[in-house]
Enzyme design. Structure first.
Site, short mmCIF file in Angstrom:
data_model
loop_
_atom_site.label_atom_id
_atom_site.label_comp_id
_atom_site.label_asym_id
_atom_site.label_seq_id
_atom_site.Cartn_x
_atom_site.Cartn_y
_atom_site.Cartn_z
N ASN A 46 0.70 -1.11 -0.09
CA ASN A 46 -0.04 0.13 0.18
C ASN A 46 0.97 1.04 -0.09
O ASN A 46 2.04 1.32 0.72
CB ASN A 46 -0.97 -0.05 1.17
CG ASN A 46 -0.17 -0.04 2.45
OD1 ASN A 46 0.69 -0.88 2.73
ND2 ASN A 46 -1.03 0.40 3.57
N GLU A 48 0.28 4.95 0.68
CA GLU A 48 -0.54 6.18 1.10
C GLU A 48 -0.16 7.48 0.55
O GLU A 48 1.24 7.57 0.20
CB GLU A 48 -0.54 6.09 2.69
CG GLU A 48 -1.35 4.68 3.06
CD GLU A 48 -1.53 4.86 4.63
OE1 GLU A 48 -0.86 5.90 5.31
OE2 GLU A 48 -2.41 4.10 4.99
N CYS A 57 -4.02 0.41 -2.65
CA CYS A 57 -3.84 -0.48 -1.85
C CYS A 57 -2.64 -1.37 -2.29
O CYS A 57 -2.24 -1.35 -3.65
CB CYS A 57 -5.33 -1.34 -1.92
SG CYS A 57 -6.57 -0.36 -1.04
N GLU A 59 -2.90 -4.84 -3.01
CA GLU A 59 -3.46 -5.54 -4.13
C GLU A 59 -3.34 -4.97 -5.60
O GLU A 59 -3.05 -5.52 -6.48
CB GLU A 59 -4.83 -6.09 -3.56
CG GLU A 59 -4.89 -6.93 -2.33
CD GLU A 59 -5.17 -5.77 -1.07
OE1 GLU A 59 -4.59 -4.70 -1.26
OE2 GLU A 59 -5.88 -6.11 -0.09
N CYS A 88 -9.97 -4.80 0.19
CA CYS A 88 -11.20 -4.07 0.33
C CYS A 88 -11.91 -4.16 -0.93
O CYS A 88 -11.66 -5.04 -2.01
CB CYS A 88 -10.57 -2.54 0.42
SG CYS A 88 -10.14 -1.86 -1.08
N CYS A 91 -10.34 -3.42 -4.38
CA CYS A 91 -9.45 -4.38 -4.90
C CYS A 91 -10.10 -5.66 -5.01
O CYS A 91 -9.50 -6.31 -6.38
CB CYS A 91 -8.51 -4.70 -3.60
SG CYS A 91 -7.07 -3.21 -3.33
ZN LIG Z 1 -7.63 -2.39 -1.41
#
Ligand SMILES: [Zn+2]
Length: 132
Positions: A46, A48, A57, A59, A88, A91
Site C-alpha cells: 500500500n 498512502e 492498496c 493488492e 477492500c 481491490c
Molecule cells: Zn484495497
C-alpha cells in the site's frame, strides 16, 4: 491448479514485501503477492498519500504491476497485514477483472493464514463477461 508450495511461497512474498509499505498515516502496512500463469510472483504494497484519497492498496499495486509487465491472468493472491485483514471492495473488483474464483490467502503478522476464494469475497460480482 495452485499447489500448496506455491501458496506458501505467495504468503512469504506478501509478508516479505510488507516492510516496503508506505503507510505513515494509517500505520496499517500491507503486502500483497499475486501468482501468475508462468509461475512468477509479483508483489505490491500500500502506498498512502498526504491527500489520503490518492492512496493505493497493496493488492491493486501488484495487479497494476503485473498488467504493466504484460500479464492478464491471476491464479492466486496473498495479502499480509498485522491482523489478517481482507482486501477492500475496490481491490476485490480489480482482481475479478483478471481472475476467476481464485484462492485468496490472508496472513497476519504471526504467520497464521486463512484461505478463502475471490468469489466468496465478492459474490454476484460484475466482470468482463457481463459486457459481452
Ligand atoms: Zn484495497
Amino acid at each position: 491448479m495452485v499447489t500448496e508450495g506455491q501458496k506458501v511461497e505467495l504468503v512469504a512474498a506478501a509478508c516479505a514485501v510488507r516492510s516496503n509499505s508506505y503507510a505513515p498515516y494509517s500505520n496499517y502496512r500491507v503486502g500483497a503477492a499475486i501468482l501468475l500463469p508462468d509461475g512468477s510472483v509479483i508483489t505490491g504494497v500500500n502506498v498512502e498519500n498526504a491527500s489520503y484519497g490518492l492512496s493505493n492498496c497493496a493488492e491493486r499495486t501488484a495487479v497494476f504491476k503485473a498488467v504493466t509487465d504484460g500479464y492478464k491472468e491471476i491464479l492466486a493472491v496473498a495479502v499480509c497485514t498485522d491482523n489478517g485483514g481482507s482486501p477492500c471492495g475496490a481491490c476485490r473488483q480489480v482482481l475479478i477483472e483478471f481472475a476467476g474464483d481464485i484462492p485468496v490467502l490472508l496472513s497476519n503478522a504471526k504467520g497464521e493464514v486463512q484461505e478463502t476464494t475471490l468469489y466468496s469475497l465478492l459474490p454476484a460480482h460484475f466482470g468482463p463477461e457481463h459486457l459481452d
